[in-house]
Design an enzyme around this catalytic site. Sequence first.
Site, short mmCIF file in Angstrom:
data_model
loop_
_atom_site.label_atom_id
_atom_site.label_comp_id
_atom_site.label_asym_id
_atom_site.label_seq_id
_atom_site.Cartn_x
_atom_site.Cartn_y
_atom_site.Cartn_z
N ASP A 59 0.83 -1.20 0.00
CA ASP A 59 0.00 0.00 0.00
C ASP A 59 0.87 1.26 0.00
O ASP A 59 0.64 2.19 -0.78
CB ASP A 59 -0.91 -0.02 1.23
CG ASP A 59 -2.35 0.29 0.87
OD1 ASP A 59 -2.64 0.43 -0.33
OD2 ASP A 59 -3.19 0.39 1.78
N ASP A 63 -9.39 -2.23 3.18
CA ASP A 63 -9.30 -1.67 4.52
C ASP A 63 -10.29 -2.33 5.47
O ASP A 63 -10.24 -2.09 6.67
CB ASP A 63 -9.54 -0.16 4.47
CG ASP A 63 -8.53 0.54 3.56
OD1 ASP A 63 -7.39 0.07 3.51
OD2 ASP A 63 -8.90 1.52 2.91
#
Length: 501
Positions: free
Chosen positions: A351, A411
């Site tokens: 990420d 997430d």
Amino acid sequence: MGAAGLLWAALGALLLPLVAADEGILHASGSGVPPVTKDYCIIYNSSWVSLPKTLDNATFTPLENLTSTALCSSAEVPSGLMKDKAVVVMTGNCTYLEKARIAQSLGAKMLLIATKSRLSAISDNKTDFEDVTLPIALIRYNDVVDMELVLGNEVNVTLYSPPLPEFDYSMVVIFLIAVFTVALGGYWSGVAELENLKAVASPGERETRWKKEENVTFTPVTVILFVVICCVMLVLLYFFYKWLVYVIISVFCLASATSLYNCLAALIGGIPFGQCRITCSNKTIEVRLIFLAIFCVAAAVVWAVFRNEDRWAWILQDILGVAFCLNFIKTLKMPNFKSCVILLGLLLLYDVFFVFITPFITKNGASIMVEVAAGPFGNREKLPVVIRVPRLEHSASTLCDLPFSLLGFGDIIVPGLLVAYCRRFDVQTRSSSVYYISCTIAYAFGMVLTFVVLALMKMGQPALLYLVPCTLITSSIVAWRRKEMKKFWKGSSYQVGCRPR
């Protein structure tokens, strides 16, 4: 299902649109009674012109549509046509300031430059054009067309730039959806774990339980392999987005319909009504499950057809997305804390790399993660990898970028897998849900921390940068304080044991 799910997990970063230019609003009013009004996005240069922050005491100017010309020469328009008007022209081979000087010399009060490409910052050298004083703004060509369709041929316009809100309350809805999904997914995984333990203790139920079980257990090797696949897929999406986006949409429809069916089937399984069965090819199935399958497929098809309808399609996408995340968290089992650390750690690095490092590598200086999530090159089709909630605060950013607050599936899924493992470990050790509750609270705290950083920095953030440390550190502290770290790290041996033949 596992590969597709991890791809969604890898694509999941909580994104706030990057403010790369001065954003403002063109407030247009039609000539009807009562007048119809509508707002459109503009980009301007705040060092050239200062726009008011509100519409109080706004002065409207008649709009003249000259998008048939680029206004690179004063000879392109009849004399007197621009006098005391706001004019809109197309981009061309001349600079914005050259257009502005011509428009000002012909008496225009405002210059709007329409573009068919993505809006970008206005950055010409103004030192040689100090005499140019009229407002200059960039507007989408599609908005100019929409203006004529909605407001008619006689339109009056004014410009203003309201300040960005300090906090968008749609984030509260995002927070509730995320925490609810992670908590429910972890709890569901614990229920399945309890049924597995009962099946292990009862030889008569063991074979039946294993036949029904659809879980997939990830080992450290498969975790690394899938993260590598996710990296490759993200890069392919960056270069071949306009083709692969339809593949992802198709896979999402299939996966979300299946997930919604699994979630609702588990919900109605305890209802003692409508259990009549039909037999086909020596197999029996409940009639209500057939209708349920038709409903789930129909929901996915309706979303696919109307996915670009911003007024209500986001509700259906969120329902399908939550079902997908719940089913994935329940289905994919991490065998031990070691695998959780490897998965969350690698995806955290992934990420951060694709959000913060890739701008130094790409030709246009853009983040690969942001480009793929937003749709490269202004592509209208967006990847269905996010929970979307309409923004509740009105601002130029709402018009110019995305009218939604976004939360990536990753997430939810990635920390959710750790929460699910904690819940299963609680079941195995009969520890009164201490791991599950602690990890869920840590996830909620990580989400709040993410929102705070987003509000302070006003730029896209890899949410896993905050969620992963919060959940991993909290789980480790609980295991260490309970003197169960070795057992927590290695997991339960029966999870990876072989099934009897």
